[in-house]
Design a protein around this motif. Sequence first.
Motif, short mmCIF file in Angstrom:
data_model
loop_
_atom_site.label_atom_id
_atom_site.label_comp_id
_atom_site.label_asym_id
_atom_site.label_seq_id
_atom_site.Cartn_x
_atom_site.Cartn_y
_atom_site.Cartn_z
N TYR A 53 6.00 -1.15 2.49
CA TYR A 53 6.70 -3.11 3.06
C TYR A 53 6.67 -3.72 3.96
N LYS A 54 6.73 -3.04 5.10
CA LYS A 54 6.85 -3.98 6.29
C LYS A 54 5.48 -4.30 6.41
N LEU A 55 4.84 -4.01 5.86
CA LEU A 55 3.08 -3.79 5.90
C LEU A 55 1.96 -5.19 5.31
N SER A 56 2.78 -4.75 4.09
CA SER A 56 2.57 -5.48 2.51
C SER A 56 3.87 -5.16 1.56
N PRO A 57 4.60 -6.10 1.64
CA PRO A 57 5.27 -6.65 0.86
C PRO A 57 5.17 -6.40 -0.95
N ASP A 63 1.11 0.61 -3.78
CA ASP A 63 0.32 1.51 -2.35
C ASP A 63 1.30 2.41 -2.67
N ALA A 64 3.07 2.81 -2.83
CA ALA A 64 3.96 4.14 -2.29
C ALA A 64 3.16 5.05 -3.56
N PHE A 65 3.49 4.12 -4.37
CA PHE A 65 3.13 4.94 -5.87
C PHE A 65 1.45 5.85 -6.13
#
Length: 107
Positions: A53-57, A63-65
């Motif tokens: 989230y810090k890089l691309s909200p 991306d995390a999934f």
Amino acid sequence: FSLRNFEDENTRINDEFYAYDGGFMAHVYLWHLDEANFKKLMIDYYVIFAEKYKLSPETAWKDAFEETFDISLEKFYNDFDAFMTQDIESLRAIIKSADEWTNASWD
């Protein structure tokens, strides 16, 4: 319907929010695929999400999934949608018992 329909908005279906019911079944389905996914669902995803989230909200959750479960979101949607077309008994069969939920490993 597919969970992919709920990426950007909450669509109402038959007076229920499939995003919630479908989201619950997506968690159950992922845990069914691999016991280690319980911890990934409860802890790892959110740790990775916070960093992404810090890089691309905008794309952090996707991306995390994909990083957490080592599967593309598109493949997950396709597999999960196919699974959800099964009869209700097959769907219910993968839901863990109360004891399994209580004793699931967070390690």
